[in-house]
Write a protein that holds these residues in place. Sequence first.
Motif: not given
Length: 322
Positions: A268-293
């Motif tokens: 699941g989402a979240g780069s918490y230390p406990w998760k990386f004590r189990w694995t070195n594999q991960f998928t990077v997630m991005y976001s689009l934050q676009l204002w209608n100026n």
Amino acid sequence: KLFIICCSRDNEMVGIAPLVIRTVDKKIVKCHVLGFMGKGDYFNFILHSQKGSPAAIIKEIFKAIEDHSDLWDKIELTHLATDTSLLHFLLRHDRYNPSIKYLTSCPSIRIGGWDTAAGWDTSGINAKAKKKLRKLQQETDYQFKMVDCRQSGDIYDRISNVHKQEKAYLHEQRGRIDRRSLFEDQQNEEFYKRVFMNNDQVIASFLELEDSNVMIAYQLFFLHRGKLYGWNTGYSPDYAKYGVFDVLMLETIRRLIEQGQVTDIDLGAGSYPWKFRWTNQFTVMYSLQLWNNDRLHTRLYRMLVKGKGILKYLNRKTAVHS
């Protein structure tokens, strides 16, 4: 309100954007945010790539979004995985690229990469967790189970009770007043019970005392195409000192290796230390934050939010020097 965009070609559906416009009320000015419907760790448009180019379909969807720019102040598309056509489209587009930001990661454990015979005992994975397992084995008479919701009709009531106990413990003993239980919301409960009912895609792994119905810890997953997606966890406060979640993870991994049917566990989402004590594999997630100026309404909202932030900063500085 719903803002679902459908794209068709030759009278056949080729793309669906499951979106919604949420209203953020700041009393003086309201902000209308266009984002994905629902909650989750992965979001995307639904595309029929065999009936057309994904980029072309996504382009048409964004044209519809821009054509209705009078309805939204901000586009907020979160949890976009690196391997999706949607993220690639946004990154290569001059208008959207500057508004793409790193969000988080989804670590995952590759089950298929371990030797069934040797991998469990000889791998160096999380050695501390193995010590916790041995201690729990010595001091309690626990047993491990993994079931789906078609096999166990009472699993929902049992796990919701444990989760509520954990929340109360964190409030009273750890001062975690921000902690809440998603099983205490009546509308959530009605929805979750429908999802759980006779569903063999909802998987629960848990520890319980052998001679009673006492649940020590649990983890819930959704099974999809041979991959388990972690959704929710909980533990009984009476067994917190044992580090029972680590024990549960070890037992779950061992069972999955033995069965040989699941390829991965997505933590699941979240780069918490406990998760990386189990694995070195991960998928990077991005976001689009676009204002209608282009909208005066949007510019006013952003100015008020920025002003509020400056006031908070000044108040903190004043408190430090006083």
